[in-house]
Write an enzyme that holds these catalytic residues in place. Structure first.
Site, mmCIF file in Angstrom:
data_model
loop_
_atom_site.group_PDB
_atom_site.id
_atom_site.type_symbol
_atom_site.label_atom_id
_atom_site.label_comp_id
_atom_site.label_asym_id
_atom_site.label_seq_id
_atom_site.Cartn_x
_atom_site.Cartn_y
_atom_site.Cartn_z
ATOM 1 N N VAL A 43 0.872 -1.172 0.000
ATOM 2 C CA VAL A 43 0.000 0.000 0.000
ATOM 3 C C VAL A 43 0.907 1.220 0.000
ATOM 4 O O VAL A 43 1.582 1.504 0.986
ATOM 5 C CB VAL A 43 -0.922 0.029 1.245
ATOM 6 N N ASN A 45 1.938 5.344 -0.505
ATOM 7 C CA ASN A 45 1.467 6.595 0.066
ATOM 8 C C ASN A 45 2.184 7.734 -0.641
ATOM 9 O O ASN A 45 3.361 7.606 -0.975
ATOM 10 C CB ASN A 45 1.759 6.595 1.566
ATOM 11 N N ALA A 46 1.511 8.853 -0.833
ATOM 12 C CA ALA A 46 2.137 9.999 -1.484
ATOM 13 C C ALA A 46 3.354 10.487 -0.708
ATOM 14 O O ALA A 46 4.262 11.072 -1.285
ATOM 15 C CB ALA A 46 1.132 11.134 -1.649
ATOM 16 N N TYR A 48 6.010 9.204 0.067
ATOM 17 C CA TYR A 48 6.952 8.124 -0.230
ATOM 18 C C TYR A 48 8.152 8.199 0.685
ATOM 19 O O TYR A 48 8.662 9.293 0.893
ATOM 20 C CB TYR A 48 7.385 8.300 -1.699
ATOM 21 N N GLU A 55 4.289 -8.136 2.725
ATOM 22 C CA GLU A 55 4.607 -9.076 3.797
ATOM 23 C C GLU A 55 4.170 -8.537 5.152
ATOM 24 O O GLU A 55 3.622 -9.264 5.984
ATOM 25 C CB GLU A 55 6.118 -9.371 3.813
ATOM 26 N N CYS A 86 11.946 -7.220 1.223
ATOM 27 C CA CYS A 86 12.944 -6.202 1.550
ATOM 28 C C CYS A 86 13.596 -6.538 2.896
ATOM 29 O O CYS A 86 13.140 -7.433 3.618
ATOM 30 C CB CYS A 86 12.293 -4.809 1.599
ATOM 31 N N CYS A 89 11.238 -6.368 5.893
ATOM 32 C CA CYS A 89 10.283 -7.481 5.929
ATOM 33 C C CYS A 89 10.966 -8.798 6.279
ATOM 34 O O CYS A 89 10.368 -9.661 6.921
ATOM 35 C CB CYS A 89 9.529 -7.590 4.615
#
EC number: 3.5.4.5
Length: 133
Positions: A43, A45-46, A48, A55, A86, A89
């Site tokens: 998800v 998000n603007a 960033y 995960e 990543c 995660c």
């Protein structure tokens, strides 16, 4: 549930990812020792990079579902080669899985790679590392 079914769950949920900035949708599915399956998507998000990885979403769903152990992981994305979780995660997955927990990574073209949490995160940090000396 087989690892093929777990990967199919990750593939199916991937379509629900919210990735309007990168258009890089990721789906993840985790199976617990009880056989329950929890899925997650990335998800964005603007602001960033303040998004959530697939995960991490699957782990949150698992915890919300009352489970705390991971028996198997599957991750899929539309990339030239299978993508790995990543670094963050990998640490999150290690919190709830064992070193020998299988991880299947795949791309939409059908290429799959299999490994373990220990291979993805050698020398991972655990709660035992925080024990007072």
């Amino acid at each position: 549930m087989s690892d093929t079914d777990l990967l199919a769950a990750a593939r199916a949920i991937r379509e629900r990812a919210y990735a309007p900035y990168s258009n890089f949708k990721v789906g993840a599915a985790i199976r617990t020792p009880s056989g329950a399956v929890f899925t997650g998507v990335n998800v964005e998000n603007a602001a960033y990079p303040e998004g959530t990885c697939a995960e991490a979403g699957a782990i949150a769903a698992m915890i919300a579902g009352g489970e705390t152990r991971i028996a198997e992981v599957a991750v899929i994305a539309d990339a030239p080669r299978p993508v790995t979780p990543c670094g963050g995660c990998r640490q999150k997955l290690a919190e709830f899985g064992a070193g020998d927990t299988p991880v299947t990574m795949a791309n939409l073209a059908g290429t799959e790679e299999r490994t373990t949490l220990a291979a993805l995160l050698p020398g991972g940090f655990t709660s035992s590392d925080m024990a007072a000396g």
